[in-house]
Design a protein around this motif. Structure first.
Motif, mmCIF file in Angstrom:
data_model
loop_
_atom_site.group_PDB
_atom_site.id
_atom_site.type_symbol
_atom_site.label_atom_id
_atom_site.label_comp_id
_atom_site.label_asym_id
_atom_site.label_seq_id
_atom_site.Cartn_x
_atom_site.Cartn_y
_atom_site.Cartn_z
ATOM 1 N N UNK A 69 7.131 15.790 4.274
ATOM 2 C CA UNK A 69 5.735 15.443 2.947
ATOM 3 C C UNK A 69 4.680 15.814 3.962
ATOM 4 N N UNK A 70 3.968 15.893 3.052
ATOM 5 C CA UNK A 70 2.516 15.787 3.282
ATOM 6 C C UNK A 70 1.910 15.108 3.032
ATOM 7 N N UNK A 71 0.810 14.963 3.308
ATOM 8 C CA UNK A 71 0.126 13.510 2.805
ATOM 9 C C UNK A 71 -0.272 13.829 1.189
ATOM 10 N N UNK A 72 -0.326 12.745 0.637
ATOM 11 C CA UNK A 72 -0.532 12.781 -0.533
ATOM 12 C C UNK A 72 0.835 13.207 -1.266
ATOM 13 N N UNK A 73 1.656 14.101 -0.626
ATOM 14 C CA UNK A 73 2.835 13.784 -1.909
ATOM 15 C C UNK A 73 3.928 12.674 -1.513
ATOM 16 N N UNK A 74 4.860 13.054 -3.036
ATOM 17 C CA UNK A 74 4.911 11.260 -3.237
ATOM 18 C C UNK A 74 6.032 10.888 -1.731
ATOM 19 N N UNK A 75 6.783 12.108 -1.015
ATOM 20 C CA UNK A 75 7.933 11.373 -0.098
ATOM 21 C C UNK A 75 7.425 10.728 1.063
ATOM 22 N N UNK A 76 5.793 10.841 1.548
ATOM 23 C CA UNK A 76 4.873 11.121 2.772
ATOM 24 C C UNK A 76 4.867 9.766 2.825
ATOM 25 N N UNK B 30 0.603 -1.286 -0.042
ATOM 26 C CA UNK B 30 0.068 0.190 0.254
ATOM 27 C C UNK B 30 0.926 1.487 -0.063
ATOM 28 N N UNK B 31 0.945 2.558 -0.693
ATOM 29 C CA UNK B 31 1.668 3.408 -0.830
ATOM 30 C C UNK B 31 1.210 4.190 0.567
ATOM 31 N N UNK B 32 1.905 4.622 1.769
ATOM 32 C CA UNK B 32 2.626 5.734 2.424
ATOM 33 C C UNK B 32 1.971 6.158 2.059
ATOM 34 N N UNK B 33 1.906 7.418 1.258
ATOM 35 C CA UNK B 33 2.177 9.215 0.377
ATOM 36 C C UNK B 33 0.815 9.306 1.121
ATOM 37 N N UNK B 34 -0.757 8.320 0.473
ATOM 38 C CA UNK B 34 -2.110 8.629 1.154
ATOM 39 C C UNK B 34 -2.058 9.919 0.295
ATOM 40 N N UNK B 35 -3.151 10.018 0.632
ATOM 41 C CA UNK B 35 -4.138 11.446 0.121
ATOM 42 C C UNK B 35 -4.176 12.319 0.144
ATOM 43 N N UNK C 262 11.601 6.187 -7.004
ATOM 44 C CA UNK C 262 11.456 5.126 -5.880
ATOM 45 C C UNK C 262 12.599 5.112 -4.648
ATOM 46 N N UNK C 263 14.015 4.864 -5.683
ATOM 47 C CA UNK C 263 14.774 4.764 -4.403
ATOM 48 C C UNK C 263 15.346 6.319 -3.089
ATOM 49 N N UNK C 264 15.034 7.429 -4.092
ATOM 50 C CA UNK C 264 15.096 8.745 -3.590
ATOM 51 C C UNK C 264 14.122 8.384 -2.162
ATOM 52 N N UNK C 265 12.677 7.876 -2.674
ATOM 53 C CA UNK C 265 11.524 7.942 -1.461
ATOM 54 C C UNK C 265 11.761 7.317 -0.682
ATOM 55 N N UNK C 266 12.991 6.237 -1.013
ATOM 56 C CA UNK C 266 13.084 5.274 0.140
ATOM 57 C C UNK C 266 14.175 6.063 0.911
#
Length: 751
Positions: A432-439, A34-39, A682-686
């Motif tokens: 980051x905030x909810x909805x952003x890629x790095x959240x 599940x994508x943890x970045x949410x909405x 994806x690596x940058x987000x992690x």
């Protein structure tokens, strides 16, 4: 609400001693299905309308906080109004969308691609062939090159506020045609899309003199839907006019007037008809909402909180307050005014006349405000509790973690956002905030609220419950300094050295505080809790009784002031005192109450707004403070200086960059650097999520909630209001044609 450093990315973000192996973050690295970045928690509220329904012409009168000292966003004294002007008059190669992510702006870019990665990263920009400066010259490679040289940091004659990203460029060349710009990087740069927004003409960036002074009050050439007509410091106004050379969709408004209006004067200016749009505080929003009435059928007032009925939340009409009399009081007033006591009758007649005048005045004010509505969303910014780790009790990581784990962040968010009808979700990330890629919610690295384990951490750090305090030592906990310097409020103790014995070991929600610590991997949080068992074993005396001065507290007592080496554990809590800071005061009061339950006192000091940041936050003269940071689509670049480990300067002072908590680690710096150097998104987000988890564990700052955004807007204004993440589209703003209706407010996204 007062805050620091909130603005677009163009404004510099101004305004963890953790050993390796202690923290494991597999779940925080984005490895789940599940994508943890949410909405996003809330979308934009701008009364979106088709351009065909927007009339041509008119002047939008927009309240801002200040007339900027400079129109150059890359200078240190640029502010939020500087950024607002730049958005309207200069090229933005990328815009933020509704989820806080960058999207290509086709008015300037046909395409932008990484065409090579080895041996060096090369990006080719293909420009819109119609894109020209207002003086008729095509936008091209010369403008890109001039901006790179000015911001690269290689020439100290340029007084730049930042050079992140530009310092990684090796060269800029013309591509296969005049429409192509080829940028070669000396080091891989993941956030290359952050560069050249805004883009200035080479005439501004070409020489140090032009950069430092040439763009402070005027811009000779622009390339946006609007141009700068004038900056008038006498009338506190920046006037923007439509750009006759604009090649995009035609501008609807004729002009935009950005006028500096203090926050506490905006409701009067709205009622007087001198403003069309203004960011407002909750009190003003309530007045506007009452006057405007519901924005749709039967859903209550626009500010009604969640899960409440309209009757519970609908504010009483100000007109009722002006009338202010029951039937009995009205009868008595008539009797006095017509009675035999001439002196009393005369006074009552005058009082009745004054009430009629006040009522008439309020009726006129309400009628004027009824033409406005409140548009609300959440800003791309968050409010945090900062803990100064440079010196004092908070230099000990255990004390910082204890303070953080005493906080119920959900209740703090609810106190601010709940009454506004906005999602009251505590923030889970620094980056980051909810909805952003790095959240991703990284707060588990610190652990949930747990008063028992917080007290265990303090005990491990040597802070003894109810320990004796030396005569003439620390002042009583919780003394709040007013502007006259007098104590206004106390918490967790008395100035005679006595302590108050608590009743039990319960959190606010009534449980025993032992919720477990599933998110914590720090062994120090597993301290022996027998000494803080939560049972009051004192012999005799009622709960809450005063013990003799110097008497040690029984193990496990709640709310007992802590002391060490003869000094009470009291933290100086610094807050701004100006208008709009009321929400911060509420949050600070709640935090003080939560800390009192673990024996930590607070000494609240409210200081003038103009000195709050410079003389207290930036200089480190505080223990606890509340201020805000913006978030951007490029956290690897923009958040790094906020959390970078401070380093000693040549003169022996500490260079903190923008890390005003003075808490940082080499690990966090390395994770940021790795995220900035990979083109694998994806690596940058992690990597960023791992960095955030370690920032949480170090407890230098505790994100609390995303900031509310409340805008009073004329009901016939379209495509403008509370933008949320979204970059404003200035050419689409305007007044609805007669008879046209704006779109209904968007539904709030589910958390």
């Amino acid at each position: 609400m007062s805050h620091v450093g909130v603005g677009s990315r163009a404004v510099m973000r101004s305004v963890a001693f953790l050993t390796a192996g202690v923290l494991a973050v597999p779940a925080l690295a984005g490895c789940t299905s599940e994508d943890p970045s949410g909405k996003p928690l809330a979308g934009p509220d701008i009364a979106a309308a088709d351009r065909a329904r927007i009339a041509d012409g008119g002047t939008l009168r927009w309240a801002v906080d200040s007339v900027p000292d400079t129109l150059n966003t890359f200078q240190s004294d640029a502010d939020a109004t500087t950024a607002r002007v730049a958005q309207a008059v200069l090229p933005s190669l990328y815009r933020m969308d509704e989820t806080g992510r960058p999207v290509r702006n086709p008015d300037y870019l046909e395409s932008a691609k990484v065409v090579e990665t080895e041996p060096k990263q090369v990006v080719v920009y293909r420009l819109n062939q119609q894109a020209v400066w207002s003086d008729g010259r095509e936008i091209g490679a010369a403008d890109f090159a001039a901006q790179w040289r000015a911001l690269s940091g290689r020439d100290s004659a340029y007084w730049t506020a930042r050079n992140a990203g530009y310092d990684r460029i090796e060269k800029i060349e013309r591509g296969a045609s005049d429409l192509e710009v080829k940028v070669t990087f000396s080091r891989t740069y993941a956030d290359w899309q952050s560069l050249f927004t805004p883009l200035y003409p080479k005439g501004v960036m070409g020489t140090p003199d032009a950069f430092n002074d040439g763009a402070r009050r005027k811009l000779k050439a622009t390339a946006g839907p609007f141009t700068v007509e004038k900056v008038d410091t006498k009338t506190d106004e920046v006037l923007l006019a439509g750009n006759p050379r604009w090649w995009g969709r035609p501008v609807k408004l004729e002009r935009i007037s950005l006028r500096a209006v203090p926050r506490d004067e905006r409701v009067s200016e709205l009622a007087a008809g001198r403003l069309d749009l203004a960011e407002i505080d909750p009190d003003t929003a309530e007045q506007v909402a009452v006057a405007a009435g519901p924005r749709d059928s039967g859903t209550g007032t626009p500010l009604m909180g969640p899960d409440r009925t309209p009757a519970e939340d609908a504010p009483a009409s100000p007109l009722a307050g002006a009338q202010g009399r029951t039937a009995a009081q009205a009868l008595r007033s008539w009797a006095v005014a017509n009675g035999s006591d001439e002196e009393a009758a005369e006074e009552e007649v005058l009082a009745r006349e004054k009430r009629r005048e006040d009522l008439a005045k309020l009726e006129r004010r309400q009628k004027a405000l009824s033409g406005f509505e409140v548009r609300k969303s959440l800003e791309p910014a968050y409010t945090q509790l900062a803990l100064n780790g440079a010196e004092g009790p908070l230099a000990d990581e255990r004390v910082r973690r204890a303070v953080a784990r005493a906080l119920d962040r959900g209740k703090l968010a609810e106190a601010v956002l709940g009454p506004l009808g906005l999602p009251a979700e505590p923030l889970g990330s620094h980056l980051a905030l909810s909805g952003q890629a790095a959240y991703a919610d990284g707060s588990g690295a610190l652990g949930d609220q747990n008063a028992k384990e917080a007290r265990a951490l303090l005990a491990d750090a040597g802070w003894v419950p109810g320990g004796p305090v030396k005569e003439g030592g620390e002042k009583a906990a919780g003394a709040e300094k007013g502007e006259d310097g007098k104590d206004q409020k106390r918490s967790a103790g008395a100035d005679d050295g006595t302590y108050i014995v608590g009743e039990d070991d319960k959190n606010d929600d009534g449980n025993d505080g032992n919720d477990g610590d599933e998110g914590s991997n720090d062994g120090k949080d597993r301290a022996d809790t027998d000494q803080v068992s939560g049972k009051n074993t004192a012999q005799g005396g009622a709960p809450g009784a005063y013990a003799p001065k110097g008497t040690a507290a029984p193990a496990g007592s709640v709310g007992v002031p802590l002391a060490k080496d003869g000094k009470a554990l009291t933290l100086r809590f610094v807050l701004p005192s100006g208008p709009g800071s009321e929400a911060l005061w509420t949050v600070a009061d709640r935090i003080s109450g939560m800390l009192e339950k673990i024996g930590v006192g607070t000494d609240i000091a409210k200081v003038p707004d103009e000195s709050y940041f410079k003389d207290h936050i930036a200089s480190g003269e505080y223990d606890l403070a509340l201020y805000s940071w913006p978030t951007t689509a490029f956290p690897a670049t923009d958040a790094r200086p906020v959390y970078a480990k401070p380093v000693p300067s040549a003169d022996g002072s500490l260079n903190v960059a923008q890390n005003y908590t003075r808490v940082g680690t080499d690990q966090v710096d390395q994770l940021f650097d790795r995220a900035m150097a990979t083109l694998d998104q994806e690596e940058a987000r992690d990597l960023l999520r791992k960095a955030d988890a370690r920032i949480w564990a170090a407890a230098g700052s505790i994100p609390l909630y995303q900031r509310p955004q409340l805008m009073a807007a004329r009901k016939n204004l379209g495509n403008v209001g509370a933008f949320g993440f979204r970059t404003p589209v200035y050419e689409d703003m305007g007044f609805l044609k007669k008879g046209a209706q704006g779109a209904p407010p968007p539904a709030t996204a589910a958390p």
